[in-house]
Design a protein around this motif. Structure first.
Motif, mmCIF file in Angstrom:
data_model
loop_
_atom_site.group_PDB
_atom_site.id
_atom_site.type_symbol
_atom_site.label_atom_id
_atom_site.label_comp_id
_atom_site.label_asym_id
_atom_site.label_seq_id
_atom_site.Cartn_x
_atom_site.Cartn_y
_atom_site.Cartn_z
ATOM 1 N N TRP A 92 5.411 -22.279 -5.161
ATOM 2 C CA TRP A 92 4.184 -22.906 -5.630
ATOM 3 C C TRP A 92 3.034 -22.542 -4.706
ATOM 4 O O TRP A 92 3.227 -22.309 -3.524
ATOM 5 C CB TRP A 92 4.354 -24.424 -5.689
ATOM 6 C CG TRP A 92 5.271 -24.843 -6.788
ATOM 7 C CD1 TRP A 92 4.915 -25.185 -8.058
ATOM 8 C CD2 TRP A 92 6.699 -24.950 -6.750
ATOM 9 N NE1 TRP A 92 6.036 -25.481 -8.800
ATOM 10 C CE2 TRP A 92 7.139 -25.347 -8.022
ATOM 11 C CE3 TRP A 92 7.649 -24.726 -5.753
ATOM 12 C CZ2 TRP A 92 8.477 -25.541 -8.326
ATOM 13 C CZ3 TRP A 92 8.982 -24.919 -6.054
ATOM 14 C CH2 TRP A 92 9.386 -25.323 -7.332
ATOM 15 N N SER A 93 1.807 -22.549 -5.239
ATOM 16 C CA SER A 93 0.621 -22.207 -4.449
ATOM 17 C C SER A 93 0.198 -23.339 -3.529
ATOM 18 O O SER A 93 -0.600 -23.122 -2.621
ATOM 19 C CB SER A 93 -0.543 -21.834 -5.370
ATOM 20 O OG SER A 93 -0.867 -22.919 -6.223
ATOM 21 N N GLU A 143 -4.570 -27.809 -10.418
ATOM 22 C CA GLU A 143 -3.800 -26.682 -10.929
ATOM 23 C C GLU A 143 -2.866 -26.193 -9.840
ATOM 24 O O GLU A 143 -3.076 -26.462 -8.654
ATOM 25 C CB GLU A 143 -4.708 -25.536 -11.381
ATOM 26 C CG GLU A 143 -5.456 -24.876 -10.234
ATOM 27 C CD GLU A 143 -6.396 -23.786 -10.692
ATOM 28 O OE1 GLU A 143 -7.039 -23.935 -11.753
ATOM 29 O OE2 GLU A 143 -6.477 -22.768 -9.976
ATOM 30 N N VAL A 144 -1.830 -25.475 -10.249
ATOM 31 C CA VAL A 144 -0.894 -24.856 -9.305
ATOM 32 C C VAL A 144 -0.448 -23.528 -9.903
ATOM 33 O O VAL A 144 -0.294 -23.396 -11.114
ATOM 34 C CB VAL A 144 0.314 -25.785 -9.011
ATOM 35 C CG1 VAL A 144 1.150 -26.008 -10.245
ATOM 36 C CG2 VAL A 144 1.170 -25.250 -7.888
ATOM 37 N N ARG A 145 -0.315 -22.538 -9.031
ATOM 38 C CA ARG A 145 0.242 -21.253 -9.454
ATOM 39 C C ARG A 145 1.716 -21.262 -9.076
ATOM 40 O O ARG A 145 2.072 -21.578 -7.946
ATOM 41 C CB ARG A 145 -0.490 -20.098 -8.777
ATOM 42 C CG ARG A 145 -1.883 -19.886 -9.340
ATOM 43 C CD ARG A 145 -2.652 -18.787 -8.634
ATOM 44 N NE ARG A 145 -2.619 -18.835 -7.176
ATOM 45 C CZ ARG A 145 -3.362 -19.644 -6.411
ATOM 46 N NH1 ARG A 145 -4.193 -20.496 -6.984
ATOM 47 N NH2 ARG A 145 -3.270 -19.601 -5.095
ATOM 48 N N GLU A 147 5.172 -18.929 -8.897
ATOM 49 C CA GLU A 147 5.772 -17.593 -8.916
ATOM 50 C C GLU A 147 7.275 -17.766 -9.040
ATOM 51 O O GLU A 147 7.873 -18.570 -8.336
ATOM 52 C CB GLU A 147 5.458 -16.832 -7.632
ATOM 53 C CG GLU A 147 3.999 -16.538 -7.440
ATOM 54 C CD GLU A 147 3.734 -15.840 -6.110
ATOM 55 O OE1 GLU A 147 4.693 -15.337 -5.481
ATOM 56 O OE2 GLU A 147 2.574 -15.811 -5.707
ATOM 57 N N HIS A 166 7.653 -13.841 -12.814
ATOM 58 C CA HIS A 166 6.588 -14.505 -13.580
ATOM 59 C C HIS A 166 5.577 -15.120 -12.630
ATOM 60 O O HIS A 166 5.942 -15.610 -11.559
ATOM 61 C CB HIS A 166 7.166 -15.606 -14.469
ATOM 62 C CG HIS A 166 8.204 -15.130 -15.425
ATOM 63 N ND1 HIS A 166 7.914 -14.409 -16.555
ATOM 64 C CD2 HIS A 166 9.554 -15.259 -15.409
ATOM 65 C CE1 HIS A 166 9.031 -14.126 -17.197
ATOM 66 N NE2 HIS A 166 10.041 -14.628 -16.523
ATOM 67 N N HIS A 167 4.323 -15.102 -13.052
ATOM 68 C CA HIS A 167 3.236 -15.779 -12.360
ATOM 69 C C HIS A 167 2.604 -16.687 -13.409
ATOM 70 O O HIS A 167 2.052 -16.193 -14.396
ATOM 71 C CB HIS A 167 2.210 -14.778 -11.821
ATOM 72 C CG HIS A 167 2.808 -13.831 -10.826
ATOM 73 N ND1 HIS A 167 2.872 -14.106 -9.481
ATOM 74 C CD2 HIS A 167 3.403 -12.625 -10.985
ATOM 75 C CE1 HIS A 167 3.462 -13.110 -8.859
ATOM 76 N NE2 HIS A 167 3.798 -12.194 -9.751
ATOM 77 N N VAL A 168 2.714 -17.990 -13.185
ATOM 78 C CA VAL A 168 2.280 -18.953 -14.193
ATOM 79 C C VAL A 168 1.217 -19.854 -13.589
ATOM 80 O O VAL A 168 1.438 -20.462 -12.537
ATOM 81 C CB VAL A 168 3.470 -19.820 -14.678
ATOM 82 C CG1 VAL A 168 3.050 -20.739 -15.811
ATOM 83 C CG2 VAL A 168 4.645 -18.937 -15.088
ATOM 84 N N LEU A 169 0.068 -19.971 -14.238
ATOM 85 C CA LEU A 169 -0.960 -20.933 -13.855
ATOM 86 C C LEU A 169 -0.703 -22.202 -14.656
ATOM 87 O O LEU A 169 -0.677 -22.171 -15.890
ATOM 88 C CB LEU A 169 -2.357 -20.394 -14.156
ATOM 89 C CG LEU A 169 -3.498 -21.354 -13.852
ATOM 90 C CD1 LEU A 169 -3.560 -21.675 -12.354
ATOM 91 C CD2 LEU A 169 -4.817 -20.775 -14.328
ATOM 92 N N TYR A 177 3.589 -25.132 -19.996
ATOM 93 C CA TYR A 177 3.185 -23.723 -19.935
ATOM 94 C C TYR A 177 4.453 -22.891 -19.916
ATOM 95 O O TYR A 177 5.243 -22.971 -18.976
ATOM 96 C CB TYR A 177 2.322 -23.466 -18.695
ATOM 97 C CG TYR A 177 0.978 -24.157 -18.790
ATOM 98 C CD1 TYR A 177 -0.128 -23.476 -19.282
ATOM 99 C CD2 TYR A 177 0.826 -25.492 -18.430
ATOM 100 C CE1 TYR A 177 -1.364 -24.101 -19.391
ATOM 101 C CE2 TYR A 177 -0.396 -26.133 -18.543
ATOM 102 C CZ TYR A 177 -1.480 -25.442 -19.028
ATOM 103 O OH TYR A 177 -2.693 -26.062 -19.145
#
Length: 179
Positions: A92-93, A143-145, A147, A166-169, A177
């Motif tokens: 997670w970002s 929000e969180v990115r 990976e 995968h990279h998911v916003l 999502y």
């Protein structure tokens, strides 16, 4: 790294994971944060050993709501070879909350933003057991990115990284999502 078996301690390494295999083979799997051109799995086969190809894939969804992130992820092996054991890394970002996180069996936290989960063995053409995570993030980000990528491929070469990275916003809307 309880619950991950004999290879679990190798997953704690940041960046690449290297595991010695049969006949002196080596498997190295860069993490999902590596550049887009990075080779995911490099394998040096021992004398007389054939390199096995498999195609790991991960599909699922992520939901963010009020500082909690829920991820449902299902591993799949498109083949042609079976995968004796593999692990998927989720990063997670933003950091995960530090206290009282409960992880499902086979999953372990490997950093302030990372969780690694074993997929188990996957025969060619087989769908693995779904992995469900419900975690608290530090604070309440809007929000969180996320990976997602293979942390360890069980000694097989996966030449198609398009379906297992995968990279998911994920926005704090309560909506799922998909990836």
């Amino acid at each position: 790294m309880r619950g991950l078996g004999m290879w679990g301690t190798a997953l704690a390494a940041v960046g690449a994971v290297t595991v010695a295999g049969p006949a002196g083979a080596a498997v190295s799997a860069p993490g999902p944060g590596d550049g887009p051109g990075a080779r995911k799995v490099v394998r040096e086969a021992g004398a007389g050993e054939a390199v096995r190809d498999a195609d790991l894939a991960y599909h699922g969804s992520a939901v963010l709501s009020r500082g909690r992130v829920r991820v449902e992820l299902t591993p799949r092996n498109h083949g042609p070879a079976a995968v004796p054991e593999a692990a998927v890394r989720l990063r997670w970002s933003v950091p995960l909350a530090a206290d009282g996180q409960r992880l499902p069996g086979g999953c372990v936290r490997t950093g302030e933003r990372d969780v690694v989960c074993r997929t188990g063995s996957l025969a060619a053409g087989e769908v693995g057991e779904r992995i469900d995570l419900d975690l608290r993030l530090r604070g309440r980000p809007a929000e969180v990115r996320l990976e997602i990528g293979t942390a360890w491929g069980g000694g097989v070469v996966d030449r198609d990284a398009a379906n297992d990275r995968h990279h998911v916003l994920v926005l704090d809307t309560g909506d799922a999502y998909a990836f």
